[in-house]
Write an enzyme that holds these catalytic residues in place. Structure first.
Site, PDB file in Angstrom:
ATOM      1  CB  ALA A  30      -4.433  14.051  -1.820  1.00  0.00           C
ATOM      2  CE1 TYR A  31      -4.909  11.079   5.646  1.00  0.00           C
ATOM      3  CE2 TYR A  31      -6.650  12.087   5.901  1.00  0.00           C
ATOM      4  CZ  TYR A  31      -4.989  12.000   6.319  1.00  0.00           C
ATOM      5  OH  TYR A  31      -4.465  11.986   7.226  1.00  0.00           O
ATOM      6  CB  CYS A  49     -10.699  -2.450   1.030  1.00  0.00           C
ATOM      7  SG  CYS A  49     -10.082  -2.374  -1.005  1.00  0.00           S
ATOM      8  CG  ASN A  75      -0.098   0.147   2.463  1.00  0.00           C
ATOM      9  OD1 ASN A  75       0.377  -0.795   2.796  1.00  0.00           O
ATOM     10  ND2 ASN A  75      -0.696   0.461   3.443  1.00  0.00           N
ATOM     11  CB  VAL A  76       1.898   4.083  -2.170  1.00  0.00           C
ATOM     12  CG1 VAL A  76       2.434   4.568  -2.306  1.00  0.00           C
ATOM     13  CG2 VAL A  76       2.821   2.641  -2.871  1.00  0.00           C
ATOM     14  CB  CYS A 116      -5.220  -1.142  -1.612  1.00  0.00           C
ATOM     15  SG  CYS A 116      -6.409  -0.350  -0.746  1.00  0.00           S
ATOM     16  CB  CYS A 130      -8.808  -4.680  -3.306  1.00  0.00           C
ATOM     17  SG  CYS A 130      -7.246  -3.361  -3.461  1.00  0.00           S
ATOM     18  CD  GLU A 165      -4.790  -6.487  -1.083  1.00  0.00           C
ATOM     19  OE1 GLU A 165      -6.098  -7.202  -0.258  1.00  0.00           O
ATOM     20  OE2 GLU A 165      -5.203  -4.842  -1.460  1.00  0.00           O
TER      21      GLU A 165
END
Length: 140
Positions: free
Chosen positions: A53-54, A95, A48-49, A59, A98, A61
């Site tokens: 800026a949320y 999630c 995950n990265v 993810c 994904c 995957e």
């Protein structure tokens, strides 16, 4: 494990756990790693990265799938996802987004192995995690 593929589940799990160490998660401090096996017997990893800026983070995957596509792979044969802590009762499953991304490249019976940093916790098929999914065949 298929007789046609020498890559073991434990190798895939180890690769996913290793990918966790490369996660960029300064905001949540929740590292996730993924390792998938393609139709050519190649392992592709991702982590995950996050982003300040949320909504712009990705993810693990998604990252692994992008690596597979970039390398010429088109099918996910198996995938391991590792995240969270060593608590045995909390699973880091993919999630919803994904699950749909995995569906684009995987069959309903594709095995998804869920692991913590210390090893395998549980396994599901894609159909278990995404029943009655929408996929490429729905567009025909």
């Amino acid at each position: 494990m298929s007789d046609h593929n020498p890559i073991s589940d434990s190798t895939l799990i180890t690769a996913a756990i290793d990918a966790m160490t490369r996660a960029y998660a300064p905001y949540s401090n929740f590292a996730v790693g993924a390792a998938l096996l393609d139709e050519n017997g190649q392992i592709h990893c991702g982590a995950n990265v996050e982003n300040a800026a949320y909504p712009n983070g990705i993810c693990a995957e998604t990252s692994a799938i992008a690596m597979m596509v970039n390398a010429g792979g088109t099918q996910i044969k198996r995938i391991a996802v590792a995240g969270g802590t060593d608590a045995v009762d909390i699973l880091c499953t993919p999630c919803g987004g994904c699950r749909q991304r995995i569906r684009e490249f995987a069959a309903p019976d594709t095995v998804i192995i869920i692991a913590s940093p210390v090893g395998e916790q549980q396994r599901f098929t894609l159909a278990d995690l995404l029943p009655h999914s929408f996929g490429p065949a729905n567009l025909n």
